[in-house]
Design a protein around this motif. Structure first.
Motif, PDB file in Angstrom:
ATOM      1  N   VAL A  55      50.811  30.082  67.465  1.00 39.95           N
ATOM      2  CA  VAL A  55      49.907  30.443  66.367  1.00 39.95           C
ATOM      3  C   VAL A  55      48.471  30.078  66.732  1.00 39.95           C
ATOM      4  N   GLU A  58      47.134  32.404  69.518  1.00 36.77           N
ATOM      5  CA  GLU A  58      46.864  33.773  69.042  1.00 36.77           C
ATOM      6  C   GLU A  58      45.642  33.819  68.139  1.00 36.77           C
ATOM      7  N   PHE A  59      45.465  32.816  67.283  1.00 40.04           N
ATOM      8  CA  PHE A  59      44.270  32.814  66.449  1.00 40.04           C
ATOM      9  C   PHE A  59      43.007  32.631  67.290  1.00 40.04           C
ATOM     10  N   GLU A  62      42.367  36.039  68.734  1.00 38.83           N
ATOM     11  CA  GLU A  62      41.808  36.954  67.727  1.00 38.83           C
ATOM     12  C   GLU A  62      40.371  36.582  67.372  1.00 38.83           C
ATOM     13  N   LEU A  63      40.034  35.309  67.434  1.00 43.65           N
ATOM     14  CA  LEU A  63      38.638  34.904  67.223  1.00 43.65           C
ATOM     15  C   LEU A  63      37.757  35.478  68.327  1.00 43.65           C
ATOM     16  N   TYR A  66      37.293  39.095  67.638  1.00 40.25           N
ATOM     17  CA  TYR A  66      36.327  39.278  66.547  1.00 40.25           C
ATOM     18  C   TYR A  66      34.892  39.096  67.046  1.00 40.25           C
ATOM     19  N   THR A  76      44.164  43.767  64.758  1.00 39.33           N
ATOM     20  CA  THR A  76      44.463  42.346  64.558  1.00 39.33           C
ATOM     21  C   THR A  76      45.866  42.152  64.007  1.00 39.33           C
ATOM     22  N   LEU A  80      48.963  40.211  65.872  1.00 39.92           N
ATOM     23  CA  LEU A  80      49.638  39.062  65.271  1.00 39.92           C
ATOM     24  C   LEU A  80      51.146  39.296  65.217  1.00 39.92           C
TER      25      LEU A  80
END
Length: 106
Positions: A55, A58-59, A62-63, A66, A76, A80
């Motif tokens: 988790v 992956e975050f 994704e940051l 972004y 996104t 996920l």
């Protein structure tokens, strides 16, 4: 220094080198992080500690997406789902398995 740009040049290099689509790379990355976290922490997959590493990784990914591309909701959410699905299923299965074997003994 454009850290998100450098990060994405590495991601593009991996994608180009393997020839795999982004969705498959997310599946492999999720599984690799899960197994690496299991080895490094020594914790069982059933504790969900290794899944927490998936988790977090992956975050962080994704940051970076972004910061480099801006908000792309559909991409996104697909990323996920692809990254979390199998690590979660495996962690849940390991967590439930001892309960099933205890019930069989009763």
């Amino acid at each position: 220094m454009d850290i998100p740009g450098i990060y994405h040049s590495w991601i593009d290099w991996i994608g180009d080198g393997t020839g795999l689509p982004d969705s498959i790379l997310h599946i492999h990355a999720g599984m690799a992080v899960l197994m690496l976290a299991r080895l490094v922490t020594g914790r069982s997959l059933g504790t969900f500690i290794p899944f927490a590493f998936v988790v977090g990784a992956e975050f962080a990914n994704e940051l970076m997406d972004y910061l480099h591309y801006g908000w792309r909701a559909a991409d996104t959410y697909a990323d996920l789902a692809n990254t979390f699905f199998w690590p979660f299923v495996i962690s849940l299965g390991v967590r439930i398995r001892p309960l099933a074997s205890q019930r069989a003994r009763l």
